[in-house]
Design an enzyme around this catalytic site. Structure first.
Site, short mmCIF file in Angstrom:
data_model
loop_
_atom_site.label_atom_id
_atom_site.label_comp_id
_atom_site.label_asym_id
_atom_site.label_seq_id
_atom_site.Cartn_x
_atom_site.Cartn_y
_atom_site.Cartn_z
N HIS A 1 0.84 -1.20 0.00
CA HIS A 1 0.00 0.00 0.00
C HIS A 1 0.87 1.26 0.00
O HIS A 1 0.67 2.17 -0.80
CB HIS A 1 -0.92 -0.01 1.23
CG HIS A 1 -1.79 1.20 1.33
ND1 HIS A 1 -3.12 1.19 1.01
CD2 HIS A 1 -1.50 2.48 1.72
CE1 HIS A 1 -3.62 2.40 1.19
NE2 HIS A 1 -2.65 3.21 1.64
N GLU A 2 1.86 1.30 0.90
CA GLU A 2 2.74 2.47 0.97
C GLU A 2 3.64 2.56 -0.25
O GLU A 2 3.91 3.65 -0.76
CB GLU A 2 3.57 2.45 2.26
CG GLU A 2 2.74 2.51 3.54
CD GLU A 2 1.72 3.63 3.59
OE1 GLU A 2 2.00 4.73 3.04
OE2 GLU A 2 0.64 3.43 4.16
#
Length: 187
Positions: A140-141
């Site tokens: 996600h990051e």
């Protein structure tokens, strides 16, 4: 220092971030500010584009989840110049949210396991393998430093259903417990 979190629509969230060098100005202070900003917003991850910087840096701290699952205890890391080398395993679908897209949670498909190369805050290089929720958070990051958002991974019909919410974020019409920065001022 707690920094404002850039909301959906900010151009920096769509840029592919660039690598930084060991002598990047005030790097340790920046990393600490990112952790502080993330904690203030009750997040477990934050990428530099979310605070307006198009650099390949993100932080993750899963300690807040350790109360429910001991395996997250002590997982606090900065990832600099990260590169996902491999994605493997079963593709699973799990609800995700994002500090840059508050109030919206959608089911996102991601690979179960990743192999990643990165530098830590001391510019020591690591190559590690992560699975399950660790891999999901990192992916996600990582997407943020690639100019991608979790909503890019949802179906067209789901995007249509949240379109008005996304437009409100662009206009700064959002209630957050943390400081934000939208493209347009609130009316």
């Amino acid at each position: 220092m707690i920094l404002p979190i850039y909301l959906y629509g900010q151009p920096v969230l769509r840029k592919i971030a660039h690598n930084i060098e060991k002598d990047y100005p005030n790097l340790n202070e920046l990393i600490q500010n990112m952790f502080e900003t993330m904690y203030n917003a009750d997040g477990v991850g934050l990428a530099a584009p979310q605070i307006g910087l198009d650099i390949r840096l993100f932080v993750i701290d899963l300690e807040p989840l350790a109360e429910d699952n001991e395996k997250y205890h002590g997982f606090k890391k900065a990832f600099i110049n990260a590169e996902i080398l491999e994605r493997t395993g079963e593709i699973t679908s799990v609800q995700e949210g994002c500090l840059s897209i508050p109030g919206i949670n959608e089911s996102v498909q991601r690979e179960e396991t990743i192999r990643i190369k990165y530098f830590d805050e001391n510019f020591v290089e690591h190559e590690e393998v992560y699975s399950d929720f660790f891999a999901r958070c990192i992916q996600h990051e990582y997407d943020h430093i690639e100019g991608k958002l979790f909503i890019d991974k949802i179906s067209g019909i789901r995007k249509q259903l949240i379109k008005s919410k996304l437009n409100n974020l662009i206009k700064g019409r959002v209630n957050c417990s943390y400081r934000t920065k939208a493209i347009q001022n609130k009316p």
